[in-house]
Design an enzyme around this catalytic site. Sequence first.
Site, short mmCIF file in Angstrom:
data_model
loop_
_atom_site.label_atom_id
_atom_site.label_comp_id
_atom_site.label_asym_id
_atom_site.label_seq_id
_atom_site.Cartn_x
_atom_site.Cartn_y
_atom_site.Cartn_z
N GLY A 105 85.29 77.16 18.96
CA GLY A 105 86.08 78.20 19.64
C GLY A 105 85.62 78.53 21.05
N HIS B 235 82.71 65.69 10.75
CA HIS B 235 82.97 67.13 10.83
C HIS B 235 83.51 67.61 9.47
CE1 HIS B 235 84.52 71.01 12.06
NE2 HIS B 235 83.78 70.89 13.16
N GLU C 97 85.75 69.63 8.73
CA GLU C 97 87.22 69.69 8.64
C GLU C 97 87.79 68.31 8.30
OE1 GLU C 97 87.85 71.47 12.49
OE2 GLU C 97 86.92 73.33 11.77
N ASN D 239 83.81 71.07 21.08
CA ASN D 239 84.74 70.40 20.18
C ASN D 239 86.05 71.17 20.27
OD1 ASN D 239 86.14 69.24 18.07
ND2 ASN D 239 84.88 70.13 16.45
N TRP D 240 86.98 70.62 21.02
CA TRP D 240 88.25 71.34 21.24
C TRP D 240 89.12 71.36 20.00
CZ3 TRP D 240 90.30 69.24 26.66
CH2 TRP D 240 89.41 69.63 27.66
N LYS D 241 88.84 70.49 19.04
CA LYS D 241 89.67 70.36 17.83
C LYS D 241 91.13 70.06 18.24
CE LYS D 241 86.52 73.43 15.48
NZ LYS D 241 86.27 74.22 14.30
N GLY E 216 83.92 78.83 12.70
CA GLY E 216 85.15 79.57 12.99
C GLY E 216 85.26 80.89 12.25
N GLU F 126 76.00 71.96 10.83
CA GLU F 126 77.05 72.98 10.89
C GLU F 126 77.32 73.54 9.50
OE1 GLU F 126 79.65 72.27 14.59
OE2 GLU F 126 80.53 71.14 12.96
N SER G 1 80.09 79.23 14.96
CA SER G 1 80.21 80.53 15.65
C SER G 1 79.11 80.75 16.67
CB SER G 1 80.27 81.66 14.63
OG SER G 1 81.41 81.50 13.79
C1 PEP Z 1 82.86 73.34 15.05
O1 PEP Z 1 83.92 73.24 14.49
O2 PEP Z 1 82.22 72.33 15.33
C2 PEP Z 1 82.37 74.69 15.34
C3 PEP Z 1 81.09 74.87 15.45
O3 PEP Z 1 83.32 75.69 15.46
P1 PEP Z 1 83.07 77.22 15.90
O4 PEP Z 1 82.12 77.20 17.06
O5 PEP Z 1 84.42 77.73 16.28
O6 PEP Z 1 82.50 77.92 14.71
#
Ligand code: PEP
Length: 252
Positions: A236, A96, A98, A9-11, A174, A168, A214
């Site tokens: 990330g 998600h 976010e 997931n590049w966001k 993050g 998640e 993470s």
């Molecule tokens: C995500 O936003 O889907 C995610 C898992 O982010 P990260 O791996 O950076 O925690």
Amino acid sequence: MRKHIVAGNWKMNKTLQEGVALATELKEILAAEKPNCEVIIGTPFIHLATVSELVKDCVIAVSAENCANKASGAYTGEVSAAMVKSTGAEYVILGHSERREYYHETPEILKEKVDLALAEGLKVIFCIGESLEQREAGEQEAVCKAELAGSVFHLTPEQWKSIVIAYEPIWAIGTGKTATAEQAEEIHAYIRKCVAEVYGAELADETSILYGGSCKASNAPELFQKPDIDGGLIGGASLKAPDFKGIIDAWK
Ligand code: PEP
């Protein structure tokens, strides 16, 4: 047997040129060494058509990170599920945390998005997960169940086959804090039980449930060893091809 998946997931990262460079690097790495799992990259809308064309003959599938809750019309700035599908993308990430938090996407809005995405033939990576406060209050199971009930448990068994769940925990996204493999397995098993209650044991068994938060090359092997963890949704660590490949290799 259900699919093992590593999805990026590049966001809101990468210009078009940077995204093409990253997808090209990943394509070359995976051509040299075939992955043992399905690999998906979730990109911003502007990358979808170019990246889909770039990876069309290789093992990588492409996902959008969102789509509109309306089919078409006067919704300035929105991108519909049909538009996503027309780029060659196969998946869309919905729900998600976010999007839920910053863009106020409610279970009802997400339900509309899921229905439109499935109607267009997209597969959905549907994200659920609790906040730190909810985890500390022991509410993680209730939160996950409610998020599923609110947006995806109305689907028919046939439609359900196009759903991938991503658990998640918001406190792990993050932040560098990963859920322990035991914490993640416990809730993944619970989620599968909830799916079984609605769709039966067989469909629940075929449902891929990804862990996100993470996840990196160093902790992926321990997480992916758990029986109910079928891969990861990676933020990330999906932004650099070697880091992402390190997670894909956890399935070797
Ligand atoms: C995500 O936003 O889907 C995610 C898992 O982010 P990260 O791996 O950076 O925690």
